[in-house]
Design an enzyme around this catalytic site. Sequence first.
Site, PDB file in Angstrom:
ATOM      1  N   GLU A 202      -6.911  10.826 -21.533  1.00  0.00           N
ATOM      2  CA  GLU A 202      -6.128  11.922 -20.948  1.00  0.00           C
ATOM      3  C   GLU A 202      -6.088  13.152 -21.846  1.00  0.00           C
ATOM      4  O   GLU A 202      -5.724  14.246 -21.400  1.00  0.00           O
ATOM      5  CB  GLU A 202      -4.706  11.441 -20.626  1.00  0.00           C
ATOM      6  CG  GLU A 202      -3.728  11.402 -21.785  1.00  0.00           C
ATOM      7  CD  GLU A 202      -3.898  10.211 -22.724  1.00  0.00           C
ATOM      8  OE1 GLU A 202      -3.022  10.010 -23.579  1.00  0.00           O
ATOM      9  OE2 GLU A 202      -4.920   9.487 -22.609  1.00  0.00           O
TER      10      GLU A 202
ATOM     11  N   HIS B 109      -7.544   7.953 -26.234  1.00  0.00           N
ATOM     12  CA  HIS B 109      -6.785   8.702 -25.230  1.00  0.00           C
ATOM     13  C   HIS B 109      -7.692   9.526 -24.313  1.00  0.00           C
ATOM     14  O   HIS B 109      -7.962  10.695 -24.590  1.00  0.00           O
ATOM     15  CB  HIS B 109      -5.813   9.652 -25.930  1.00  0.00           C
ATOM     16  CG  HIS B 109      -4.651   8.984 -26.581  1.00  0.00           C
ATOM     17  ND1 HIS B 109      -3.449   8.790 -25.948  1.00  0.00           N
ATOM     18  CD2 HIS B 109      -4.509   8.467 -27.819  1.00  0.00           C
ATOM     19  CE1 HIS B 109      -2.600   8.184 -26.769  1.00  0.00           C
ATOM     20  NE2 HIS B 109      -3.220   7.976 -27.914  1.00  0.00           N
TER      21      HIS B 109
ATOM     22  N   CYS C 120      -3.342   3.357 -25.382  1.00  0.00           N
ATOM     23  CA  CYS C 120      -2.694   3.304 -26.694  1.00  0.00           C
ATOM     24  C   CYS C 120      -1.478   2.373 -26.651  1.00  0.00           C
ATOM     25  O   CYS C 120      -1.636   1.173 -26.509  1.00  0.00           O
ATOM     26  CB  CYS C 120      -2.332   4.716 -27.162  1.00  0.00           C
ATOM     27  SG  CYS C 120      -2.047   4.854 -28.942  1.00  0.00           S
TER      28      CYS C 120
END
Length: 233
Positions: free
Chosen positions: A197, A195, A86
């Site tokens: 994660e 994302h 990002c």
Amino acid sequence: MQTAVIVFPGSNCDIDCYKAVEQTIRQPVEYVWHTSSDLSKYDLILVPGGFSYGDYLRAGAIARFAPAMEEVRKAAEEGRYVLGICNGFQILLESGLLPGAMRRNNSLKFRCSQATLRVERSDTPFTSGYSAGEKISIPIAHGEGNYYCDDETLKRLESNRQIVFRYDGWNPNGSVSDIAGIVNERGNVLGMMPHPERAVDVLLGSEDGKRMFTSVLEAWRERAYGNAAAARS
């Protein structure tokens, strides 16, 4: 495998990155402040999402001058792994570590939702755990995720097979050629807007991001142990 999570003023995904490494691959991971001038001990460097320096001027435009980014450049040149997510992707673009630029979403709205990605390559250090053509669910959260490059750069990305992820079915930001993530020519630096994660457990809605971290660990092990075996022979 030693992992660094770079923290800038305004980072807000650093904790997510730290926890993803800690909980999915259980390897040593540390927060590293943006003023750090030595990242030589780290095998994987994560440049997390957020709003570095408030996204003044442009997203990532100020963060590119942080001392830590010079170390990130050195790490990339040495073949170590760098993952920008990002705002981290925006920073890598501004730093020249990846080609292209980022613009406001074509809707001019902040997009926060699940996105379906198509894996274009499964032969990078970040994607060996996936299958080419596989569709995965990874969340997005950005206002400036509209990846842009000129026609010549796009042709180069295509011919060099640097496009790793594309949005499938719905392009949430208007990115050229539905691009969601690219690598450098060497393949050790990946930038992506979604994302991974935030997709490491079914409780989060998807665990499709988990394999990105296990892929990097496997790539590091193959290189580290392979080099050690070669040195002994």
